[in-house]
Design a protein around this motif. Structure first.
Motif, PDB file in Angstrom:
ATOM      1  N   TYR A 165      38.013  -3.631 -27.418  1.00 59.04           N
ATOM      2  CA  TYR A 165      37.364  -3.448 -28.676  1.00 59.04           C
ATOM      3  C   TYR A 165      37.587  -4.729 -29.816  1.00 59.04           C
ATOM      4  O   TYR A 165      36.643  -4.484 -30.775  1.00 59.04           O
ATOM      5  N   GLN A 166      38.749  -5.141 -29.745  1.00 61.08           N
ATOM      6  CA  GLN A 166      38.976  -6.338 -30.450  1.00 61.08           C
ATOM      7  C   GLN A 166      37.837  -7.555 -30.478  1.00 61.08           C
ATOM      8  O   GLN A 166      37.367  -8.208 -31.035  1.00 61.08           O
ATOM      9  N   LEU A 167      37.136  -7.520 -29.152  1.00 62.21           N
ATOM     10  CA  LEU A 167      36.123  -8.342 -28.968  1.00 62.21           C
ATOM     11  C   LEU A 167      34.848  -7.915 -29.636  1.00 62.21           C
ATOM     12  O   LEU A 167      33.808  -8.728 -29.704  1.00 62.21           O
ATOM     13  N   LEU A 168      34.873  -6.845 -29.786  1.00 67.39           N
ATOM     14  CA  LEU A 168      33.759  -5.963 -30.412  1.00 67.39           C
ATOM     15  C   LEU A 168      33.448  -5.828 -31.820  1.00 67.39           C
ATOM     16  O   LEU A 168      32.745  -5.060 -32.380  1.00 67.39           O
ATOM     17  N   GLY A 169      34.685  -6.510 -32.873  1.00 65.46           N
ATOM     18  CA  GLY A 169      34.720  -6.283 -33.938  1.00 65.46           C
ATOM     19  C   GLY A 169      35.922  -5.580 -34.517  1.00 65.46           C
ATOM     20  O   GLY A 169      36.037  -5.495 -35.642  1.00 65.46           O
ATOM     21  N   GLY A 170      36.507  -4.946 -33.672  1.00 69.58           N
ATOM     22  CA  GLY A 170      37.994  -4.341 -33.782  1.00 69.58           C
ATOM     23  C   GLY A 170      37.629  -2.846 -33.895  1.00 69.58           C
ATOM     24  O   GLY A 170      36.894  -2.271 -33.874  1.00 69.58           O
ATOM     25  N   VAL A 210      42.589   5.462 -28.478  1.00 66.89           N
ATOM     26  CA  VAL A 210      42.054   4.225 -27.930  1.00 66.89           C
ATOM     27  C   VAL A 210      43.587   3.478 -27.780  1.00 66.89           C
ATOM     28  O   VAL A 210      44.254   3.287 -28.791  1.00 66.89           O
ATOM     29  N   GLY A 211      43.508   3.071 -26.522  1.00 64.32           N
ATOM     30  CA  GLY A 211      44.694   2.365 -26.347  1.00 64.32           C
ATOM     31  C   GLY A 211      44.798   1.089 -26.616  1.00 64.32           C
ATOM     32  O   GLY A 211      43.704   0.380 -27.308  1.00 64.32           O
ATOM     33  N   ASP A 212      45.857   0.006 -26.511  1.00 63.23           N
ATOM     34  CA  ASP A 212      45.989  -1.408 -26.797  1.00 63.23           C
ATOM     35  C   ASP A 212      46.344  -2.322 -25.702  1.00 63.23           C
ATOM     36  O   ASP A 212      46.787  -3.502 -25.843  1.00 63.23           O
ATOM     37  N   HIS A 253      36.265   1.714 -25.461  1.00 60.11           N
ATOM     38  CA  HIS A 253      36.254   0.760 -26.458  1.00 60.11           C
ATOM     39  C   HIS A 253      35.043   0.577 -27.292  1.00 60.11           C
ATOM     40  O   HIS A 253      35.138   0.024 -28.376  1.00 60.11           O
ATOM     41  N   PHE A 254      33.905   0.611 -26.683  1.00 62.58           N
ATOM     42  CA  PHE A 254      32.540   0.543 -27.476  1.00 62.58           C
ATOM     43  C   PHE A 254      32.706   1.627 -28.485  1.00 62.58           C
ATOM     44  O   PHE A 254      32.376   1.327 -29.942  1.00 62.58           O
ATOM     45  N   ALA A 255      32.847   2.898 -28.173  1.00 62.10           N
ATOM     46  CA  ALA A 255      33.043   3.909 -29.310  1.00 62.10           C
ATOM     47  C   ALA A 255      33.976   3.833 -30.262  1.00 62.10           C
ATOM     48  O   ALA A 255      33.862   3.836 -31.571  1.00 62.10           O
TER      49      ALA A 255
END
Length: 384
Positions: A106-111, A346-348, A303-305
């Protein structure tokens, strides 16, 4: 870093095949992806093998450029087989990049924009008292968005739309009365109706009975959906079979639907899904992702959501009504997403956060599987 290997694994897991894909690099970092297009995995695996020929030796971090090259490397534009193949590779490349940088996808998608992902659950009982009781059980477990399935025949190979819509409308009204106004209710008609049949179905119920109607008719003609839009006020949830941003475009720009049932494993992966989400936000269309596959699809969609602002609910196959079948028993997936009540946290973990036991995959066998071929009482073929 260079791509050294791309391996598709069309394999039987539980009750149907999963097509998972491993992309490896010369630095020992690898990623996993998953393709949609259930029932045609061999065709998608073949497309992946074609792409592999020019992807070996390329930089896996150049995700956007590789997406464009895969899509534009043949004369023939797109198509579900090709975009399903691109989806699996694209998701695997995001997994690699996240692992290489030590960050979740998700960090690659804007956070991250939300800490957990609300889901909708699905009843499995036929229209009737059992369906209502299952919906009540789901509400007691924390779900406030529930999808119902329409009435079917005793003979699973026969489907008569007019008979279904009369029975389904009756029980949708009863379900709304039993559950109250607070719960979100929808019905998935799986493309089985015509425009006239879908309009008739909606008109048999009081306004407000349903909060969404999913895939009532086939998607080939936006004008057909536009005509149906004028006949009912029920919000539409459509797009699970759309295979590109171009296919979503007329529906978004003509304000035909309210929920995008985007499938990251069919639309072209996370790269394409983020573009659709941006267009949708500009038109106040919420994302309601399709998620009928395995844990890699679920992880990628979480991750998208997490990264998009215009999000409603995620489909889950892990609710009591529609459980993952056989994934745990197969011993294939490690670290797969688990529901906490009615949400996914949402995991890290770096990358997607899901690993695959490759040796366990190799022990599975591929089995040809066909979706039901439905017919009407007169013998003619109809949609599944």
């Amino acid at each position: 870093m260079k791509i050294t290997s791309i391996t598709p694994y069309p394999t039987w897991v539980g009750t149907r095949n999963q097509l998972i894909v491993k992309v490896e690099t010369d630095e020992g970092i690898y990623g996993w992806g998953e393709s949609g297009l259930s029932g045609r995995e061999k065709a998608v695996a073949g497309a992946i093998e074609h792409y592999r020929e020019f992807l070996i030796g390329r930089d896996p971090m150049a995700i956007g450029a590789l997406w464009q090259e895969m899509y534009r490397s043949q004369y023939f534009e797109g198509g579900r087989v090709l975009t399903a193949a691109i989806s699996a590779i694209d998701i695997a490349l995001h997994d690699i990049k996240g692992k290489a940088l030590g960050v979740p996808v998700y960090q690659l998608l804007g956070g991250k924009q939300r800490n957990h992902i609300p889901t909708f659950a699905t009843t499995k009982g036929p229209c009737g008292p059992e369906m209502i009781e299952q919906a009540k059980e789901l509400m007691a477990l924390g779900w406030n968005a529930i999808r119902l399935f329409p009435a079917e025949h005793g003979n699973k190979n026969i489907y008569e739309p007019r008979e279904s819509i009369a029975e389904t409308a009756k029980w949708c009204i009863k379900t709304r009365e039993a559950l109250g106004e607070a719960v979100v209710l929808g019905v998935d008609y799986h493309h089985r109706l015509s425009v006239a049949e879908a309009a008739s179905y909606c008109q048999k119920m009081p306004s407000g009975t349903l909060d969404f109607l999913e895939e009532p008719i086939r998607d080939e003609t936006p004008e057909a959906y536009e005509a149906l839009r004028k006949m009912t006020d029920v919000p539409f949830a459509i797009g699970e079979e759309f295979s590109s941003k171009w296919q979503f475009l007329p529906y978004i720009e003509r304000d035909i639907h309210q929920f995008n049932r985007i499938d990251v494993c069919n639309v072209g992966g996370l790269t394409e899904a983020m573009k659709v989400a941006g267009w949708s936000e500009a038109h106040y269309v919420d994302m309601m992702p399709h998620n009928p596959l395995g844990p890699i699809c679920t992880a990628a969609t979480i991750h998208f959501a997490a990264a998009v602002p215009n999000f409603a609910w995620l489909e889950t196959r892990a609710s009591p009504g529609e459980l993952y079948h056989g994934f745990d028993d197969a011993g294939i997936f490690v670290g797969q997403p688990r529901l906490t009540g009615a949400v996914y946290e949402v995991g890290d973990a770096p990358g997607l956060g899901v690993e695959v036991d490759e040796e366990a995959v190799k022990k599975q066998t591929f089995k040809f599987w066909e979706a039901p071929h439905l017919r009407r009482n007169d013998g003619s073929v109809t949609n599944w």
